[in-house]
Design a protein around this motif. Structure first.
Motif, short mmCIF file in Angstrom:
data_model
loop_
_atom_site.label_atom_id
_atom_site.label_comp_id
_atom_site.label_asym_id
_atom_site.label_seq_id
_atom_site.Cartn_x
_atom_site.Cartn_y
_atom_site.Cartn_z
N GLY A 6 0.70 -1.19 -0.12
CA GLY A 6 0.04 0.05 -0.04
C GLY A 6 0.83 1.15 -0.03
N LEU A 7 1.97 1.32 0.59
CA LEU A 7 2.80 2.46 0.73
C LEU A 7 3.60 2.37 -0.45
CD1 LEU A 7 4.23 1.83 4.54
CD2 LEU A 7 2.81 3.87 3.44
N TYR A 8 3.91 1.58 -1.37
CA TYR A 8 4.54 1.55 -2.54
C TYR A 8 3.58 2.14 -3.55
CZ TYR A 8 5.93 -0.21 -7.23
OH TYR A 8 6.37 -0.38 -8.39
N GLU A 9 2.35 1.54 -3.51
CA GLU A 9 1.11 2.18 -4.57
C GLU A 9 0.82 3.88 -4.06
OE1 GLU A 9 -2.06 -0.69 -3.67
OE2 GLU A 9 -1.20 -1.85 -5.26
N LEU A 10 1.15 4.24 -2.85
CA LEU A 10 1.06 5.55 -2.54
C LEU A 10 1.97 6.27 -3.17
CD1 LEU A 10 -0.84 7.85 -0.94
CD2 LEU A 10 0.58 7.16 0.92
N ALA A 11 3.19 6.03 -2.89
CA ALA A 11 4.18 6.64 -3.46
C ALA A 11 3.91 6.62 -5.23
CB ALA A 11 5.58 5.90 -3.32
N ALA A 26 8.20 11.12 -1.06
CA ALA A 26 9.38 10.57 -0.33
C ALA A 26 8.95 10.19 1.03
CB ALA A 26 10.07 12.02 -0.23
N LEU A 27 7.78 10.64 1.61
CA LEU A 27 7.15 10.20 2.81
C LEU A 27 6.82 8.81 2.47
CD1 LEU A 27 6.68 10.72 5.66
CD2 LEU A 27 4.27 11.74 4.89
N ALA A 28 5.96 8.50 1.49
CA ALA A 28 5.69 7.12 1.44
C ALA A 28 6.69 6.23 1.07
CB ALA A 28 4.46 7.23 0.14
N ILE A 29 7.53 6.72 0.52
CA ILE A 29 8.85 5.56 0.16
C ILE A 29 9.68 5.51 1.56
CG2 ILE A 29 11.10 5.68 -0.86
CD1 ILE A 29 9.66 7.04 -3.30
N THR A 51 11.79 -5.91 -1.34
CA THR A 51 13.02 -5.05 -1.54
C THR A 51 13.26 -4.62 -2.74
OG1 THR A 51 13.52 -6.46 0.25
CG2 THR A 51 15.50 -5.43 -1.02
N GLN A 52 13.04 -5.25 -4.06
CA GLN A 52 13.05 -4.94 -5.26
C GLN A 52 12.20 -3.93 -5.50
OE1 GLN A 52 15.73 -5.90 -7.42
NE2 GLN A 52 14.53 -4.01 -8.79
N ALA A 53 10.86 -4.05 -5.15
CA ALA A 53 9.83 -2.91 -5.38
C ALA A 53 10.47 -1.35 -4.75
CB ALA A 53 8.60 -3.12 -4.75
N ARG A 58 12.44 3.86 -5.42
CA ARG A 58 13.72 4.83 -5.37
C ARG A 58 14.06 5.35 -6.68
NH1 ARG A 58 16.12 2.10 -0.17
NH2 ARG A 58 15.00 3.07 1.59
N MET A 59 14.43 4.62 -7.37
CA MET A 59 14.86 4.88 -8.89
C MET A 59 13.88 5.86 -9.69
SD MET A 59 17.04 1.88 -10.07
CE MET A 59 15.69 0.79 -10.31
#
Length: 67
Positions: A6-11, A26-29, A51-53, A58-59
């Protein structure tokens, strides 16, 4: 693992908008990274994928922030 996704999707949402909100992304990441770090070794078979996500998002963030 679902909350981390969910945090990944938010970012991703913040980064994919026509005017990316880099601060919110940045906050979500950072939160996504913190969850993974604090749960290291306890996420089972999903840990490598998460971890890969994190690396990928980040990239994407760096790409957007350097534009």
């Amino acid at each position: 693992a679902n909350h981390a996704v969910g945090l990944y999707e938010l970012a991703a949402i913040h980064l994919s908008s026509p005017e990316p909100d880099l601060a919110a992304a940045a906050l979500a990441i950072d939160a996504f990274g913190a969850v993974l770090e604090s749960c290291s070794g306890r996420l089972g078979e999903d840990e490598a994928t998460l971890t890969q996500a994190l690396t990928t998002i980040r990239m994407v963030y760096v790409t957007h922030s350097s534009s």
